[in-house]
Design a protein around this motif. Structure first.
Motif, mmCIF file in Angstrom:
data_model
loop_
_atom_site.group_PDB
_atom_site.id
_atom_site.type_symbol
_atom_site.label_atom_id
_atom_site.label_comp_id
_atom_site.label_asym_id
_atom_site.label_seq_id
_atom_site.Cartn_x
_atom_site.Cartn_y
_atom_site.Cartn_z
ATOM 1 N N ASN B 219 0.846 -1.184 0.000
ATOM 2 C CA ASN B 219 0.000 0.000 0.000
ATOM 3 C C ASN B 219 0.888 1.243 0.000
ATOM 4 O OD1 ASN B 219 -1.779 2.161 0.868
ATOM 5 N ND2 ASN B 219 -3.235 0.547 1.351
ATOM 6 N N SER B 221 0.441 3.997 1.109
ATOM 7 C CA SER B 221 0.357 4.712 2.388
ATOM 8 C C SER B 221 1.398 4.193 3.369
ATOM 9 C CB SER B 221 -1.031 4.541 2.995
ATOM 10 O OG SER B 221 -1.160 3.235 3.531
ATOM 11 N N LYS B 223 1.104 1.456 5.029
ATOM 12 C CA LYS B 223 0.469 0.543 5.978
ATOM 13 C C LYS B 223 -0.301 -0.529 5.215
ATOM 14 C CE LYS B 223 -0.044 3.755 9.783
ATOM 15 N NZ LYS B 223 -0.886 4.799 10.330
ATOM 16 N N GLY B 224 -0.001 -1.780 5.525
ATOM 17 C CA GLY B 224 -0.759 -2.874 4.946
ATOM 18 C C GLY B 224 -0.429 -3.134 3.488
ATOM 19 N N ARG B 225 -1.110 -4.124 2.918
ATOM 20 C CA ARG B 225 -0.895 -4.515 1.521
ATOM 21 C C ARG B 225 -2.216 -4.498 0.771
ATOM 22 N NH1 ARG B 225 3.483 -6.680 -0.830
ATOM 23 N NH2 ARG B 225 2.372 -7.809 -2.434
ATOM 24 N N GLY B 257 -13.568 -1.630 2.836
ATOM 25 C CA GLY B 257 -13.181 -0.427 3.567
ATOM 26 C C GLY B 257 -12.149 0.357 2.779
ATOM 27 N N GLY B 258 -11.698 1.471 3.334
ATOM 28 C CA GLY B 258 -10.658 2.278 2.709
ATOM 29 C C GLY B 258 -11.010 2.674 1.285
ATOM 30 N N ALA B 261 -13.865 0.804 -0.530
ATOM 31 C CA ALA B 261 -15.256 1.189 -0.276
ATOM 32 C C ALA B 261 -15.706 2.214 -1.315
ATOM 33 C CB ALA B 261 -15.396 1.756 1.136
ATOM 34 N N GLU B 262 -14.793 3.122 -1.687
ATOM 35 C CA GLU B 262 -15.069 4.099 -2.753
ATOM 36 C C GLU B 262 -15.329 3.372 -4.069
ATOM 37 O OE1 GLU B 262 -15.073 7.347 -3.389
ATOM 38 O OE2 GLU B 262 -14.295 8.304 -1.584
#
Lengths: 158, 289
Positions: B219, B221, B223-225, B257-258, B261-262
């Motif tokens: 990602n 950002s 954080k996370g993948r 989510g994140g 979600a969009e």
């Protein structure tokens, strides 16, 4: 002699400080891990009850007023849970293993509370659903409340 | 020596020249605003260009401003509202098509590929024309676009011509004989919805690794993948995928989510057949572990 005494004293103090700090971190870390696990349990309960309603909406499980009301009531109670012990500061993603809570939960607490309020409202509307079509109609608002909250307040998969 | 430098500079100049439009946008494209709204949804324009934090109908004010951190600097989504000064309100259809499908501005300079024109290059002229008509109908915003924060050498836009030579292609990633449904899914997923922009890992120059198509990526950002959505890792049925694209629910009733979600908010506006096509496409791509 003076210097000889000073150095070990300084070192000893340093070690004591480090030791205390480490203890504090591991101690609060243990609580934080439990807090995150408790939140996940709450989400698991929400997911379980939503899943029952979803199965009825899709026609995979036959409509039963008793089951639908139970699932909707549980969701309502879960949405109303007091968050003070669950959403404690310092448990955001990156600070505690497994957490995906975004910092916005704390910087925008009112917005976060609104999202739980949306689930509370959507689940209340589901209580007393008369048939499968009514469950189907109510699922949009429930799903929408999950998605809206996860969109703004949940970080990416770890 | 001077001759070599001159030849080199000449070669750089030629190879980095912005491309021209090939398709003809002038002849009888009767734009359909309603169809354009669906292209707009599938393209996910709102996700990047809406004012950060906007909700409801405010999302249709495409004033830009959302930051995108990358290894090359921070990009800011520009104003693409119908404003004639700060947005695209004064653009012709040809200018719009050139920007969207070739990544070239009306002034003839290259856009950074944070703008997913390498995906939009697949859009057919009718869809581009419909999208243009729809976007010109959206509200204007006088907010000036924020300048990108990109350091040397990436701030030399002409150099993006080389990047385009290496990484921009009209070819689809998924090749072979495809059913109409999978072909439609490919058009949506590789073109309009530009799934690969996040779900495919990039090389050191920011080009997508086509041999790891949709196999997941870090990602941006930090954080996370972003998950692997090839059949090697994503074992949801097509019905599961369609449900996810419609309501955001996963098979075990977690929810999107994140940024995703969009994406679901966008995909849920499409006809069911388009969501089914994307699901069929995801089942057809090569599994990558």
């Amino acid at each position: 002699m003076n210097n000889f005494l000073k150095i070990p004293f300084g070192l000893g103090l340093g070690i004591a400080v480090v030791a205390t700090a480490t203890f504090a971190a591991s101690h609060s870390g243990k609580i934080s891990n439990k807090t995150v696990a408790a939140r996940h349990a709450q989400m698991q309960m929400i997911s379980y009850n939503t899943g029952l309603l979803g199965a009825v909406a899709k026609g995979e499980v036959e409509f039963s007023a008793e089951m639908v009301n139970s699932a909707a009531t549980n969701l309502n109670i879960l949405a109303k849970m007091d968050g003070a012990t669950l959403w404690t500061s310092g448990t955001e993603q990156g600070a505690v293993d497994g957490s995906r809570a975004k910092a916005e939960i704390w910087s925008d607490a009112a917005g976060f509370a609104d999202k739980f309020a949306a689930l509370e409202k959507a689940s209340a509307a589901m209580i007393g659903a008369a048939d499968q079509d009514a469950v189907k109609a109510g699922m949009g608002a429930i799903g929408g409340s999950c998605k809206a909250c996860h969109e703004s307040y949940r970080g990416p998969k770890n | 020596m001077a001759v070599c430098a001159a030849l080199g500079a000449g070669g750089f100049y030629i190879f980095t020249a912005p491309a021209a439009l090939e398709a003809d946008y002038a002849s009888d494209l009767n734009a359909d605003v309603n169809a354009g709204q669906l292209v707009f949804a599938a393209g996910g324009c709102v996700s990047c260009h809406a004012t950060p934090g906007a909700e409801g109908s405010d999302k249709l004010v495409l004033a830009g401003g959302l930051p995108f951190a990358s290894d090359f600097g921070t990009f800011y989504a520009p104003n693409i509202s119908a404003d004639t000064t700060h947005g695209i309100g004064a653009w012709s259809l040809d200018s719009f098509a050139l920007a969207l499908t070739k990544g070239v501005s009306p002034q003839g300079s290259h856009y950074y590929p944070a703008f997913p024109y390498t995906a939009y290059t697949h859009l057919d002229p009718q869809d581009v024309s419909n999208l243009y008509a729809y976007m010109q109908s959206l509200p204007a915003s006088g907010t000036p676009s924020k300048a990108h924060d990109v350091g040397f050498p990436f701030n030399i836009r002409r150099g993006l011509g080389l990047w385009k030579l290496m990484f921009q292609s009209d070819e689809y990633v998924l090749q072979g004989n495809l059913s109409d449904t999978v072909a439609r899914g490919r058009y949506l997923a590789e073109g309009m919805a530009h799934c690969g922009e996040c779900h495919t890992p990039r090389n050191g120059l920011g080009g997508l690794k086509h041999d790891q198509w949709l196999a997941g990526a870090p990602n941006p950002s930090g954080k996370g993948r972003i998950p692997n959505i090839t059949p090697a890792k994503l074992d949801w049925s097509e019905a599961d995928l369609i449900e996810y694209f419609t309501s955001g629910f996963t098979p075990d009733y977690d929810s999107a989510g994140g940024e995703m979600a969009e994406v679901v908010s966008n995909l849920s506006q499409l006809p069911q057949s388009d969501r089914a096509a994307i699901a069929a496409y995801l089942k057809a791509i090569p599994p990558v572990d």
